[in-house]
Motif scaffolding. Structure first.
Motif: not given
Length: 327
Positions: A275-283, A310-313
């Motif tokens: 059920s999970l989707t994990t996304k990592h951001f340079s933030a 303001l928010l990371a790409p």
């Protein structure tokens, strides 16, 4: 001389005019905002409903704040999130934290969210065919409670949540000490002070006792809040929520000094599985580009001229794309 002054004045006015145009464009969102009052038994909440400017939404995002006395739009910082949701066909409901928020437990906060959802569902002018919870940071102890209790949710977006209150506090303490270049001796002293605070919490110490044993104490209201919530751990609620098989987007930051993202990612994956989707951001923890938090000038300038930046790409694109799959 007069001609030079007039020329200089013209240049200044042109620059001011240009900056004004940039500010207006940078703060022009594809949304409309309606101020509402969420009437609950014995109290009310000041709220904002953000809708797409040029179309009718078919779903609703309900926002759950993190720590602190957050205003409904987070003083404008939520508007890029409102806009991304609107682009995906969703309205967004967000409310200002009540004045007594420091007296709330995480259960209280979850009950408040549920009451707000029930209020929204009772209004024919608010679209709830698809119903998504969005929550940041401290909301990580609220979202699973609501998800476990309800059968009308379509999905969840969890932004920088922690798992365990005490472990999160210790991680944050050490991460900030390392970031500031604290010596090993300074780190040891800080950990010793933290351990003493934990002991006082465990013994249910009153504020006077806590203050007498702490060189730099928090205020009384914050001490009460911590006493109410320091045992919080999301594991059991996540396990209960997992039975609903709700699509969940977990958004984590690679420069997070507040939350142990490895623990969060591992725990969510173990419990929620497919059920999970994990996304990592340079933030940073807030999903802002790290420089926005390390440079006050850059952060303030960007927040004034073009807040979306303001928010990371990838943050808003990922959020928007996820919502389009949840109709």
């Amino acid at each position: 001389m007069k001609k030079k002054i007039l020329t200089l004045l013209a240049i200044v006015l042109t620059l001011v005019g240009g900056i004004t145009v940039v500010v207006l464009l940078g703060n022009d969102y594809r949304i409309t905002e309606e101020r509402l009052t969420i009437d609950l038994p014995g109290r009310s909440l000041d709220a904002v409903l953000a809708r797409p400017r040029d179309s009718d939404p078919t779903g609703l995002v309900v926002m759950v704040h993190g720590d602190g006395p957050v205003e409904a739009t987070h003083d404008g910082l939520y508007r890029p999130w409102f806009e991304a949701a609107a682009d995906a066909g969703f309205a967004t409901l967000s409310w200002t934290k009540p004045g007594n928020w420091l007296s709330q437990t995480m259960d209280d906060r979850a009950h408040e969210v549920e009451a707000a959802i029930d209020w929204a569902r009772a209004r024919p002018d608010i679209p709830t065919r698809a119903l998504v919870l969005w929550g940041a940071s401290q909301a990580g102890w609220v979202l699973p409670k609501v998800a476990a209790a309800r059968n009308d949710l379509t999905g969840i977006v969890a932004v920088s949540p922690a798992i365990n209150w005490l472990r999160q506090g210790r991680f944050n303490l050490l991460a900030e000490l390392r970031e500031s270049g604290a010596t090993p001796e300074d780190q040891n002293r800080a950990v010793a002070a933290s351990n003493q605070t934990r002991e006082l919490l465990t013994s249910n110490a009153d504020y006077a006792t806590y203050r007498a044993h702490t060189p730099d104490p928090m205020d009384a209201a914050r001490w009460t809040f911590v006493k109410l919530n320091y045992r919080s751990d999301a594991t059991a609620d996540l396990t209960a929520a997992a039975t609903k098989h709700l699509p969940t987007l977990l958004m984590l930051a690679t420069h997070d000094l507040n939350v142990d993202t490895t623990e969060t990612a591992t725990t969510y994956q173990r419990i929620l599985g497919q059920s999970l989707t994990t996304k990592h951001f340079s933030a940073a923890h807030s999903m802002a580009r790290p420089i926005m938090e390390t440079s006050k000038f850059t952060g303030l300038t960007t927040a004034t001229l073009w807040p979306r930046s303001l928010l990371a790409p990838g943050v808003l694109d990922t959020y928007r794309t996820t919502l389009t799959t949840l109709h």
